[in-house]
Motif scaffolding. Sequence first.
Motif, short mmCIF file in Angstrom:
data_model
loop_
_atom_site.label_atom_id
_atom_site.label_comp_id
_atom_site.label_asym_id
_atom_site.label_seq_id
_atom_site.Cartn_x
_atom_site.Cartn_y
_atom_site.Cartn_z
N MET A 56 45.19 -27.48 14.25
CA MET A 56 45.31 -26.08 15.33
C MET A 56 46.60 -25.60 14.98
SD MET A 56 44.54 -26.31 19.19
CE MET A 56 45.26 -25.00 20.34
N PRO A 57 46.53 -24.35 14.35
CA PRO A 57 47.84 -23.58 13.96
C PRO A 57 48.37 -22.87 15.21
CG PRO A 57 46.09 -22.83 12.51
CD PRO A 57 45.44 -23.75 13.64
N GLY A 58 49.66 -22.82 15.06
CA GLY A 58 50.45 -22.11 16.19
C GLY A 58 49.73 -20.79 16.59
N ARG A 59 49.32 -20.05 15.64
CA ARG A 59 48.75 -18.77 16.02
C ARG A 59 47.36 -18.91 15.99
NH1 ARG A 59 50.55 -14.28 12.05
NH2 ARG A 59 49.13 -12.96 13.25
N PHE A 60 46.58 -18.16 16.85
CA PHE A 60 44.98 -18.26 16.91
C PHE A 60 44.39 -17.77 15.95
CE2 PHE A 60 40.95 -16.33 18.58
CZ PHE A 60 40.38 -17.69 18.97
N ALA A 117 39.89 -23.23 19.99
CA ALA A 117 40.55 -23.74 18.79
C ALA A 117 40.59 -25.19 18.84
CB ALA A 117 41.95 -22.91 18.84
N LEU A 118 40.69 -25.91 19.91
CA LEU A 118 40.74 -27.51 19.96
C LEU A 118 39.62 -28.01 19.58
CD1 LEU A 118 42.34 -29.92 20.22
CD2 LEU A 118 41.93 -29.77 22.48
N SER A 119 38.42 -27.38 20.10
CA SER A 119 37.15 -27.63 19.92
C SER A 119 36.73 -27.54 18.38
CB SER A 119 36.02 -26.99 20.83
OG SER A 119 36.21 -27.17 22.02
N CYS A 120 37.27 -26.43 17.71
CA CYS A 120 36.78 -26.32 16.43
C CYS A 120 37.70 -27.30 15.41
CB CYS A 120 37.27 -24.93 15.89
SG CYS A 120 36.05 -23.78 16.56
N ALA A 121 38.76 -27.67 15.74
CA ALA A 121 39.61 -28.72 15.13
C ALA A 121 38.96 -30.18 15.19
CB ALA A 121 40.87 -28.65 15.62
N LEU A 122 38.19 -30.35 16.31
CA LEU A 122 37.78 -31.73 16.54
C LEU A 122 36.23 -32.07 16.12
CD1 LEU A 122 39.06 -31.98 20.00
CD2 LEU A 122 39.55 -33.60 18.02
N ILE A 123 35.50 -30.80 15.78
CA ILE A 123 34.28 -30.78 15.64
C ILE A 123 33.68 -31.54 14.39
CG2 ILE A 123 33.89 -28.77 13.72
CD1 ILE A 123 31.32 -29.66 16.87
N HIS A 124 34.53 -32.11 13.48
CA HIS A 124 34.25 -33.05 12.46
C HIS A 124 34.58 -34.41 12.87
CE1 HIS A 124 38.13 -31.66 11.48
NE2 HIS A 124 38.30 -32.73 10.51
N LYS A 125 34.99 -34.62 13.83
CA LYS A 125 35.60 -36.03 14.38
C LYS A 125 36.73 -36.46 13.74
CE LYS A 125 33.57 -39.91 16.61
NZ LYS A 125 32.35 -40.74 16.96
N PRO A 126 37.72 -35.82 13.70
CA PRO A 126 38.91 -36.20 12.61
C PRO A 126 39.88 -37.63 13.19
CG PRO A 126 39.81 -34.36 14.19
CD PRO A 126 38.26 -34.60 14.31
N LYS A 127 40.43 -38.02 12.30
CA LYS A 127 41.12 -39.53 12.84
C LYS A 127 42.58 -38.96 13.15
CE LYS A 127 38.51 -42.56 9.70
NZ LYS A 127 38.75 -43.33 8.38
N VAL A 128 43.10 -37.83 12.49
CA VAL A 128 44.27 -37.29 12.99
C VAL A 128 44.30 -35.83 13.16
CG1 VAL A 128 46.70 -37.22 12.35
CG2 VAL A 128 45.44 -39.12 11.27
N LEU A 129 44.82 -35.48 14.67
CA LEU A 129 44.82 -34.15 15.05
C LEU A 129 46.09 -33.74 14.90
CD1 LEU A 129 42.95 -31.98 16.25
CD2 LEU A 129 43.58 -33.00 18.62
N PHE A 130 46.55 -32.50 14.27
CA PHE A 130 47.72 -31.91 14.15
C PHE A 130 47.60 -30.49 15.01
CE2 PHE A 130 47.86 -34.35 10.35
CZ PHE A 130 49.08 -34.90 10.38
#
Length: 280
Positions: A56-60, A117-130
């Motif tokens: 999830m980048p700093g800018r939307f 944005a967080l939902s989109c970063a999680l949608i593939h069930k990642p092991k590490v979230l940045f």
Amino acid sequence: ADEGEIFGLIGPDGAGKTSIFRILVTVLLADKGNAYVMNYDVAKDFKLIRNIVGYMPGRFSLYQDLSVEENLNFFATIFNTTIQENYETVKDIYQQIEPFKNRRAGKLSGGMKQKLALSCALIHKPKVLFLDEPTTGVDPVSRKEFWEILQKLKSQGITIVVSTPYMDEAKLCDRIALIQNGKILDIETPTNIVKKFDKTIFSVKSEKMFKLLNDLRQFEKTISCFAFGDSHHLVVEHQINLEELQNYLGHHKNLSIKKIEPEIEDCFMQLIQNEKLNES
């Protein structure tokens, strides 16, 4: 960062937080050195890394003209999955924005944009979230809600690496790395960072705060002094005579001097000063 922890990268703007994140999520190639995510090399194994990290980048950076639901479906398709397949991962977050699922992303409030944005970063069930400064520009209530969401994600076993310029958010991490000018100054738990502070610190106020700051910096036993909210934090050696300080500042009206416990920001400022002394 250890598996299953919230690891914070703490530092001011320009410290190098975003560059580190972009290297670790394989969108920026480092000039030198090595970096690994889940034992994968960021240069050699970038395709594998991209499948196991969420960013999830700093800018939307989502598509402003697409709706909430369209954005989420788009990112799910990129990772060859569906919203339904990984719904449990994003359920708690998505339920908060689901009433607005047909609204364009560009029309959402700051807090809602962050949740999308967080939902989109999680949608593939990642092991590490940045998460790169996820709460910058967000109201206090949304900031609190966001960190509550991160604690729930941690309980699901997701490793979270989050950067922030806010020192108060550092306390919410399991461990933190303090960074300045691209260099890690220390890595510890927030509690242990504070425990390492081996000086005496005072909170000092008076009517003329700017003059007070200059006077404190001229005091012979001052190690450092910085503006901190509505007061100045004065760092001195342990053996200071408080009466001596009071006499020195006697010409200031409505003078207030209180001995206080250090905060993470005090420790960070001290580490920066120590680094400058070592360089010189």
